[in-house]
Design a protein around this motif. Sequence first.
Motif, PDB file in Angstrom:
ATOM      1  N   TRP A 330       0.808  -1.136  -0.019  1.00 44.16           N
ATOM      2  CA  TRP A 330      -0.035   0.107   0.128  1.00 44.16           C
ATOM      3  C   TRP A 330       0.716   1.188   0.093  1.00 44.16           C
ATOM      4  O   TRP A 330       0.617   2.191  -0.485  1.00 44.16           O
ATOM      5  CB  TRP A 330      -0.867  -0.012   1.221  1.00 44.16           C
ATOM      6  CG  TRP A 330      -2.276  -0.869   0.881  1.00 44.16           C
ATOM      7  CD1 TRP A 330      -2.568  -2.084   1.388  1.00 44.16           C
ATOM      8  CD2 TRP A 330      -3.435  -0.069   0.569  1.00 44.16           C
ATOM      9  NE1 TRP A 330      -3.991  -2.056   0.742  1.00 44.16           N
ATOM     10  CE2 TRP A 330      -4.426  -0.780   0.204  1.00 44.16           C
ATOM     11  CE3 TRP A 330      -3.514   1.195  -0.110  1.00 44.16           C
ATOM     12  CZ2 TRP A 330      -5.568  -0.624  -0.360  1.00 44.16           C
ATOM     13  CZ3 TRP A 330      -4.728   1.583  -0.706  1.00 44.16           C
ATOM     14  CH2 TRP A 330      -5.946   0.641  -0.927  1.00 44.16           C
ATOM     15  N   ILE A 331       2.092   1.150   0.904  1.00 46.45           N
ATOM     16  CA  ILE A 331       2.801   2.186   0.662  1.00 46.45           C
ATOM     17  C   ILE A 331       3.461   2.661  -0.578  1.00 46.45           C
ATOM     18  O   ILE A 331       3.725   3.593  -1.042  1.00 46.45           O
ATOM     19  CB  ILE A 331       4.081   2.123   1.927  1.00 46.45           C
ATOM     20  CG1 ILE A 331       3.348   2.232   3.285  1.00 46.45           C
ATOM     21  CG2 ILE A 331       4.987   3.259   1.866  1.00 46.45           C
ATOM     22  CD1 ILE A 331       4.218   1.980   4.530  1.00 46.45           C
ATOM     23  N   ALA A 332       3.954   1.500  -1.149  1.00 46.95           N
ATOM     24  CA  ALA A 332       4.727   1.626  -2.454  1.00 46.95           C
ATOM     25  C   ALA A 332       3.868   2.074  -3.390  1.00 46.95           C
ATOM     26  O   ALA A 332       4.179   2.908  -4.232  1.00 46.95           O
ATOM     27  CB  ALA A 332       5.106   0.094  -2.525  1.00 46.95           C
ATOM     28  N   VAL A 333       2.365   1.642  -3.677  1.00 44.65           N
ATOM     29  CA  VAL A 333       1.452   2.111  -4.660  1.00 44.65           C
ATOM     30  C   VAL A 333       1.073   3.680  -4.296  1.00 44.65           C
ATOM     31  O   VAL A 333       0.797   4.282  -5.380  1.00 44.65           O
ATOM     32  CB  VAL A 333       0.295   1.049  -4.654  1.00 44.65           C
ATOM     33  CG1 VAL A 333      -0.812   1.734  -5.298  1.00 44.65           C
ATOM     34  CG2 VAL A 333       0.635  -0.250  -5.299  1.00 44.65           C
ATOM     35  N   LEU A 334       0.793   3.951  -3.184  1.00 46.69           N
ATOM     36  CA  LEU A 334       0.189   5.207  -2.743  1.00 46.69           C
ATOM     37  C   LEU A 334       1.522   6.263  -2.845  1.00 46.69           C
ATOM     38  O   LEU A 334       1.132   7.572  -3.129  1.00 46.69           O
ATOM     39  CB  LEU A 334      -0.224   5.282  -1.523  1.00 46.69           C
ATOM     40  CG  LEU A 334      -1.622   4.608  -1.141  1.00 46.69           C
ATOM     41  CD1 LEU A 334      -2.229   4.665   0.279  1.00 46.69           C
ATOM     42  CD2 LEU A 334      -2.720   4.943  -2.052  1.00 46.69           C
TER      43      LEU A 334
END
Length: 521
Positions: A330-334
Amino acid sequence: MKASASASPSADAVAVAPDDAATTKQIRGSSLLLVGRMASLGVNFAVQIIVIRYLSKSDYGAFAYALSLVSLGTSIATFGLDRSITRFVPIYDEQGNYGKVWGTIVLAGGVVTSVGLLCVALVYGLQGVLNGSLVANSSASSVLLVLVLLVPIQGLDGLLVGMFAVFSKPRAIFFRKYVLAPGLRLTIVLLLVLGQQGIVFLAAGYVISAALGVGLYLVMLERMLRKEGLLERFSLSSMQIPAREIFGFTIPLLSSDLVYMAMNTSDVVLLGHFGGATDVAAFRVVMPAAMLNQVVMSSFALLFTPLAARLFARGDEEGINRLYWQTAIWIAVLSFPIFALTFSLAHPVTTTLFGERYADSATYLALVSFAYYFNAALGFNGLTLKVFGRLRYIVSINVFVALVNLGVNFLLIPRYGPLGAAIGTSSTLVLHNILKQAGLLLNTGIRLFRRTDLAVYVTIVIAAGLILAIQLAVSPPAFVGFTIAGLASLFVVAYNRSALRAAETFPELRRFRLIRLIVGG
């Protein structure tokens, strides 16, 4: 107390709900915090752009130089006690040990205030040594004499944020950090420009706005403690100061601060010494943009640690694995839209935001952005090591990386200037993250990757590479590049929606047809 009364429902919820539900709740809550932080960052970023465009390159370099030293002083004054507040105060409160609750608060506040004032006294006492000896610009010394007052103020601010977090008062934190603070700074900068003032006026405005914020926090804290019933339990005779417990926890973790202090301060000091304020400005001007790659990560950190600690206490390593990697992707995508702009489109972003005179800084932005995104995209490896109690390993790699950073900076900055600083900072960040990830594999049982997660990272690499290739080959107008980055970001979300479980995490978004096409459901 209220804290005790609310403990059983939470415990029941955790016992009934699957780990996936707990992870989903953590991501939802962290996303809400992210919204508030992004709003304040937008204002603060606008403030910085106005300051950069208004001040001369030399004046901005002097201001950035002084702020970097103040950041170092604040880290020293805080002494990791902001972390001890959030760990020990709730434990003692749950135990009903109010003597230690107040002892922890008094110890933390007293140490931070005392060390902060000592830093102020040292700067004023050594101003003759500082003036012109570290940077070839007398303005930096004048601004530092004003901004150093921020050291005790910002240290206390960090403790107060921790107190409000302990007693679950997000509205107070939201108002102070995301509304009042950026609003006051924007007002100061507008007065700077409209009144055609100089950097000393700007420095004084920063100090006054921070002091007003802390004053408001103290008033709110008094009301909160009275409401929680803690003020009536304050007693000097029963106060116990758990110095051994607190410092036994904070001192080993100060090595983490050592790494970031080395990276954020040594490069500025060496650039100022060997090159001057112009070189400092050329490097520091892009740092806030590069550090935006960690905004999502820092917003998710608040809720990650307590949930990971609960899973660790239950011995649920598989649950921690799921929490770790689900949060990481989630951190990587956001964070990908920020990475695409600051890495793949570093040149148009730099010239659009800061003007052509900072065009050479685009390379520095790309290098440091890559490192910060690399650090964020692999998740909370450092926090997870702390949850598992691997303090000796953390201290060892922190000291090693800090020494490596100093050595690389001393080797590269005198010869290559800002480029050497960018290489030193980015290489150190990547090395540090690799060592933390290795620590997870060796000491915690966290897997390297899940197969579905690996596909997420491959998609990100391909998307970022294509944007960069288009920029290098065609150099399209800035708005075209930004549009391509936006479309690529939507593709990254849509392609990886099953791995993210986006529709399950935010079911309310499925009411909107356009968003449903992206997140699924």
